[in-house]
Design a protein around this motif. Structure first.
Motif, short mmCIF file in Angstrom:
data_model
loop_
_atom_site.label_atom_id
_atom_site.label_comp_id
_atom_site.label_asym_id
_atom_site.label_seq_id
_atom_site.Cartn_x
_atom_site.Cartn_y
_atom_site.Cartn_z
N MET A 53 13.08 61.47 -20.50
CA MET A 53 13.48 60.67 -21.66
C MET A 53 12.77 59.32 -21.62
SD MET A 53 17.25 59.34 -22.76
CE MET A 53 17.28 58.14 -21.42
N SER A 54 12.00 59.02 -22.66
CA SER A 54 11.33 57.72 -22.72
C SER A 54 12.24 56.72 -23.42
CB SER A 54 10.02 57.85 -23.49
OG SER A 54 10.28 58.08 -24.86
N GLN A 55 11.77 55.49 -23.53
CA GLN A 55 12.57 54.46 -24.17
C GLN A 55 12.68 54.67 -25.68
OE1 GLN A 55 10.81 50.79 -23.02
NE2 GLN A 55 11.46 50.93 -20.89
N LYS A 56 11.82 55.51 -26.25
CA LYS A 56 11.82 55.72 -27.70
C LYS A 56 12.86 56.75 -28.13
CE LYS A 56 6.93 54.58 -28.26
NZ LYS A 56 6.69 54.27 -26.85
N ILE A 57 13.48 57.46 -27.21
CA ILE A 57 14.46 58.48 -27.54
C ILE A 57 15.86 57.89 -27.47
CG2 ILE A 57 15.44 60.70 -26.86
CD1 ILE A 57 12.74 61.52 -25.87
N ASN A 58 16.68 58.19 -28.48
CA ASN A 58 18.06 57.71 -28.48
C ASN A 58 18.83 58.34 -27.33
OD1 ASN A 58 20.96 57.61 -29.15
ND2 ASN A 58 20.25 56.68 -31.05
N PRO A 59 19.40 57.54 -26.43
CA PRO A 59 20.11 58.08 -25.26
C PRO A 59 21.30 58.95 -25.63
CG PRO A 59 19.69 55.73 -25.00
CD PRO A 59 19.38 56.06 -26.42
N ILE A 60 21.91 58.70 -26.79
CA ILE A 60 23.03 59.52 -27.23
C ILE A 60 22.52 60.84 -27.82
CG2 ILE A 60 25.07 59.64 -28.70
CD1 ILE A 60 25.26 57.53 -26.53
N LEU A 86 33.09 48.08 -21.70
CA LEU A 86 32.13 49.12 -21.37
C LEU A 86 31.73 49.92 -22.60
CD1 LEU A 86 33.53 50.48 -17.97
CD2 LEU A 86 31.73 48.80 -18.37
N SER A 87 32.06 49.43 -23.78
CA SER A 87 31.67 50.07 -25.03
C SER A 87 30.42 49.36 -25.56
CB SER A 87 32.79 50.00 -26.06
OG SER A 87 32.35 50.44 -27.33
N ALA A 88 29.31 50.09 -25.66
CA ALA A 88 28.05 49.48 -26.09
C ALA A 88 28.16 48.92 -27.51
CB ALA A 88 26.92 50.51 -26.00
N HIS A 89 28.87 49.61 -28.39
CA HIS A 89 28.98 49.13 -29.77
C HIS A 89 29.75 47.82 -29.83
CE1 HIS A 89 28.96 49.64 -34.16
NE2 HIS A 89 30.19 49.15 -34.12
N LEU A 90 30.86 47.72 -29.09
CA LEU A 90 31.64 46.49 -29.10
C LEU A 90 30.88 45.34 -28.47
CD1 LEU A 90 35.21 47.82 -28.21
CD2 LEU A 90 34.29 47.24 -30.45
N VAL A 91 30.14 45.64 -27.40
CA VAL A 91 29.34 44.60 -26.73
C VAL A 91 28.24 44.10 -27.67
CG1 VAL A 91 27.72 44.15 -24.84
CG2 VAL A 91 29.85 45.39 -24.40
N ALA A 92 27.55 45.04 -28.34
CA ALA A 92 26.50 44.65 -29.28
C ALA A 92 27.07 43.85 -30.45
CB ALA A 92 25.77 45.89 -29.79
N ASP A 150 25.95 54.74 -22.40
CA ASP A 150 26.44 54.43 -23.74
C ASP A 150 25.42 53.51 -24.41
OD1 ASP A 150 28.00 54.37 -25.96
OD2 ASP A 150 29.51 52.99 -25.16
N TYR A 151 25.07 53.82 -25.67
CA TYR A 151 24.01 53.08 -26.36
C TYR A 151 24.46 52.70 -27.76
CZ TYR A 151 19.74 52.43 -29.11
OH TYR A 151 18.79 51.95 -29.97
N ALA A 152 24.05 51.53 -28.21
CA ALA A 152 24.36 51.10 -29.57
C ALA A 152 23.28 50.14 -30.05
CB ALA A 152 25.72 50.42 -29.64
N SER A 153 23.03 50.16 -31.36
CA SER A 153 22.07 49.26 -31.99
C SER A 153 22.72 48.64 -33.22
CB SER A 153 20.80 50.03 -32.40
OG SER A 153 19.91 49.18 -33.09
N VAL A 158 19.73 44.07 -32.13
CA VAL A 158 20.38 44.00 -30.82
C VAL A 158 20.64 45.43 -30.34
CG1 VAL A 158 22.38 43.20 -29.52
CG2 VAL A 158 21.50 41.81 -31.41
N LYS A 159 20.03 45.80 -29.21
CA LYS A 159 20.23 47.11 -28.61
C LYS A 159 20.87 46.95 -27.24
CE LYS A 159 16.24 49.25 -30.90
NZ LYS A 159 14.98 49.99 -30.71
N VAL A 160 21.85 47.80 -26.96
CA VAL A 160 22.60 47.70 -25.71
C VAL A 160 22.68 49.07 -25.05
CG1 VAL A 160 24.82 47.12 -24.64
CG2 VAL A 160 23.98 45.76 -26.57
N TRP A 161 22.32 49.14 -23.78
CA TRP A 161 22.51 50.32 -22.93
C TRP A 161 23.49 49.95 -21.83
CZ3 TRP A 161 18.01 48.86 -25.10
CH2 TRP A 161 17.18 49.80 -25.70
#
Length: 217
Positions: free
Chosen positions: A1-8, A120-126, A192-195, A207-210
């Motif tokens: 998996m590269s950085q261009k692929i959505n981790p979810i 620990l929620s990426a969406h809430l942190v972002a 967990d990933y969110a943009s 803003v992107k968070v892993w």
């Protein structure tokens, strides 16, 4: 998996469940897909104050199950469950707009799940980073403080990327912040990933968070 692929996205169907679960023929697939997109977008906007992180939709022949994951369930449920009834009416209105006619016979079952650890929620942190950036706080200080809180909550690692005219710079740039372990190749890792975009005075900043979580025992 590269950085261009959505981790979810790369883990869906193998290690993670689908956000929409239903079967359809070729004629109704398009309408169901548009309905899901509209419902998810509308609920994410309406329940922003409740700290909503995800919306899962299951379809049955004459009913629909919507599972919402939020950090403050009381805001959604309301006193005596009045909030749930309001959300049901809101969902029916959105479906009626898509179908172009008033829907009455569709049964909607709303379920509310609570986020176990909001840090620990990426969406809430972002979303928290976006809120502070929109209040014109220094980006480096905001990100550093957020990363410390995430690591103190038990995360194995966190990575945050800001892209755009950060801190009002004349030329857009990308700034990356990382601490701990955030594997990009290990599919079994719980990432967990969110943009979330931040609308600032001089333009948008992405803003992107892993967040790399510990495996659940």
């Amino acid at each position: 998996m590269s950085q261009k692929i959505n981790p979810i996205g790369i883990r869906v169907g193998t290690f993670l469940p689908w956000k929409s679960r239903w079967f359809s023929d070729d004629k109704t697939f398009k309408d169901n897909l548009i309905e899901d997109i509209r419902i998810r977008k509308a609920l994410m906007e309406r329940l922003k104050l409740a700290g909503i992180t995800s919306v899962e939709i299951e379809r049955l022949p004459k009913s629909m199950v919507i599972v919402m994951t939020v950090s403050r369930p009381g805001v959604v449920i309301g006193r005596g469950g009045t909030g749930i009834e309001d959300v049901k009416k809101f969902v029916l209105e959105e479906i009626s707009k898509v179908r172009g006619k008033k829907i009455k016979d569709l049964k909607i079952d709303l379920r509310v799940n609570e986020v176990k650890n909001p840090e620990l929620s990426a969406h809430l942190v972002a979303s928290r980073i976006v809120g502070e950036l929109e209040r014109r706080m220094p980006s480096r200080r905001v990100v550093t403080r957020v990363m410390e809180r995430v690591m103190q909550s038990g995360a194995l690692g966190v990575k945050i990327v800001l892209g755009g005219r950060v801190d009002g710079a004349e030329i857009s740039r990308v700034e990356k912040f990382k601490t701990g372990s955030v594997p990009s190749q290990t599919l079994r890792a719980d990432i967990d990933y969110a943009s979330v975009p931040a609308l600032l005075k001089r333009g948008y900043v992405g803003v992107k968070v892993w967040i790399h979580k510990k495996p659940e025992e």
